[in-house]
Scaffold this motif. Structure first.
Motif, mmCIF file in Angstrom:
data_model
loop_
_atom_site.group_PDB
_atom_site.id
_atom_site.type_symbol
_atom_site.label_atom_id
_atom_site.label_comp_id
_atom_site.label_asym_id
_atom_site.label_seq_id
_atom_site.Cartn_x
_atom_site.Cartn_y
_atom_site.Cartn_z
ATOM 1 N N ASP A 1 0.780 -0.702 0.006
ATOM 2 C CA ASP A 1 -0.058 0.109 -0.095
ATOM 3 C C ASP A 1 1.040 1.486 0.081
ATOM 4 O O ASP A 1 0.475 2.171 0.277
ATOM 5 C CB ASP A 1 -0.658 -0.592 1.113
ATOM 6 N N TYR B 1 -4.354 4.627 -0.176
ATOM 7 C CA TYR B 1 -5.299 3.663 -0.768
ATOM 8 C C TYR B 1 -7.200 4.863 -1.626
ATOM 9 O O TYR B 1 -6.987 6.278 -1.617
ATOM 10 C CB TYR B 1 -6.099 3.500 0.499
ATOM 11 N N ALA C 1 -9.510 -2.457 2.533
ATOM 12 C CA ALA C 1 -9.040 -1.179 1.692
ATOM 13 C C ALA C 1 -8.232 -1.843 0.732
ATOM 14 O O ALA C 1 -7.395 -2.270 0.413
ATOM 15 C CB ALA C 1 -8.035 -0.254 3.429
ATOM 16 N N ALA D 1 -5.434 -0.247 -2.264
ATOM 17 C CA ALA D 1 -4.524 0.244 -2.726
ATOM 18 C C ALA D 1 -3.970 -0.541 -3.891
ATOM 19 O O ALA D 1 -3.621 -0.574 -4.272
ATOM 20 C CB ALA D 1 -3.653 0.155 -0.958
#
Length: 442
Positions: free
Chosen positions: A171, A175, A191, A193
């Motif tokens: 990540d 994001y 999430a 990312a």
């Protein structure tokens, strides 16, 4: 412009979006005159039966060109929606933070709405708004929490709950707006990312990871992220962005935007592909499950005569998307453990009453470059059209062992014989696993 689709199940079938948007851009001089997006709705605690929405708009007067926060209310999720006269309620320029700007992104600002939590004991009786903010040049940013006593503000920054940006991490590029929600007394964040941050930040590849928190402020990332890697998703997927997850019992549905590695015409997509589509990843925390996935829906308006076979194409013009079906399920924490679920197919149709019908479900290989291959299995269906003019039949099951050398399959319907046209045809793929876990070498 924002439209809504509805379904009785997370996997659909989903209705087509309406011809007219449920929430539209503002007038020629409005703050949201050009674009609105990322609408998140929750029940309105101040009005029984009412709903409240948070969205971002931009490019109009008073936004300084940054995505900015607005609020709307409605008596029903589909509207009619009325925007707050106090909009915009948080300027995109207010979230600017030089410490969160990649070099070359300065000045980064603007916000994308990720999710909202109404006042509750666990939010300290405040509105909690999770956002991607500020937005960097790669269209990504940290997940930030802001709070307010009312939907119209005043909004105050609380903290960055998930920051990313660490060089070399999955990540590193931060994001896209991803939903935070509460389930079983924990806050969950699946999430989306990207891995490339810094001066060369981009979001060409986006994957999905998981983080969890007891208080909604301090999130701990799962050590085996990403839980949804790019290579495990539908062939030709470049990015899974804007993840919004829903948990129902043992199954996690992660809805997201799909961006494709190729959008030009191909044999499977003769008219090309949309720049972005909506998709869903399905995770399970148990090796025992039953999942029903609609693959030919009422939106297809499919009809067949004897001797015909259903098409298998990516056809945005006809709203027909032939679904790639995965034959094995793996775990990010234990890559040598794999599930090979049983896969069967249910077919329903309108037909001529009291007539016999012979169908075949043709299970075909589907390559990693999105090409339909040879028929691997022919699953016969014999049914009698009932007195109501409807038929339904379910095929026998197949497993990965009977589908050699392929990670994905597609399934079509061959109308072998019968009396007259079959119409309103639908097809559902049924995944079933009894708890058996297989082991394979890396």
């Amino acid at each position: 412009r924002i439209g809504m689709s509805t379904a009785a199940s997370p996997l659909g079938p989903w209705t087509k979006p309406p011809v007219q948007p449920n929430l539209d851009v503002g007038g020629s001089n409005a703050w949201d005159k050009d674009t609105i997006a990322s609408m998140n709705i929750v029940p309105d605690p101040d009005k029984l039966g009412g709903w409240i929405a948070f969205f971002e708009g931009g490019m109009g007067p008073g936004t300084q060109g940054d995505w900015t926060l607005g609020v709307a209310r409605a008596p029903h999720p589909t509207g009619p929606w009325v925007k707050s006269p106090l909009n915009p309620v948080l300027s995109g320029s207010a979230v600017h933070d030089p410490s969160r700007c990649f070099k070359g992104s300065e000045p980064c600002a603007g916000l994308y709405v990720a999710s909202v939590l109404p006042p509750a004991r666990y939010t300290n009786d405040s509105w909690w708004l999770y956002m991607e903010a500020p937005i960097n040049k790669n269209d990504e940013g940290p997940i930030a929490l802001w709070s307010s006593p009312t939907p119209e503000g005043p909004w105050a920054f609380v903290k960055y709950v998930l920051d990313g940006g660490n060089r070399g991490g999955w990540d590193s590029g931060r994001y896209s707006e991803s939903r935070v929600f509460r389930h079983d007394d924990l806050f969950h964040l699946f999430a989306s990312a990207s891995a490339v941050g810094g001066e060369r930040a981009n979001k060409d590849v986006e994957q999905i990871g998981w983080a969890v928190s007891a208080d909604g402020l301090n999130f701990r990332e799962y050590p085996h992220n990403p839980v949804c890697p790019q290579e495990g998703s539908t062939p030709l997927t470049s990015a899974m962005a804007e993840a919004h997850a829903l948990i129902e019992e043992q199954v996690i549905y992660i809805f997201h935007t799909i961006r494709w590695t190729h959008t030009g015409p191909s044999p499977f997509a003769p008219k090309g592909r949309n720049a972005e589509d909506l998709g869903v990843e399905i995770l399970t925390v148990s090796a025992s499950f039953l999942i029903q996935l609609p693959i030919i829906t009422p939106n297809w308006r499919l009809a067949l005569d004897p001797g015909q076979e259903s098409p298998c194409l990516y056809d945005w013009e006809s709203y027909r998307y032939c679904a790639a079906l995965k034959v094995a399920m793996t775990a990010s924490a234990a890559p040598t453990q794999v599930l090979y679920p049983l896969i069967s197919f249910n077919v329903s149709a309108s037909c001529k009453r009291l007539t016999a019908v012979h169908l075949n479900v043709l299970v075909k290989a589907f390559s990693n470059d999105a090409a339909v291959g040879e028929t691997l299995q022919k699953l016969p269906l014999y049914a009698t059209c009932g007195s109501t003019g409807q038929l339904t039949a379910t095929s026998k099951s197949v497993t990965a062992a009977e589908l050699p050398s392929t990670d994905f399959i597609v399934a079509t319907i061959e109308y072998v014989s019968g009396d007259g046209t079959l119409s309103a045809i639908t097809q559902t793929a049924i995944y079933k696993n009894d708890g058996t876990v297989h082991h394979r070498s890396r």
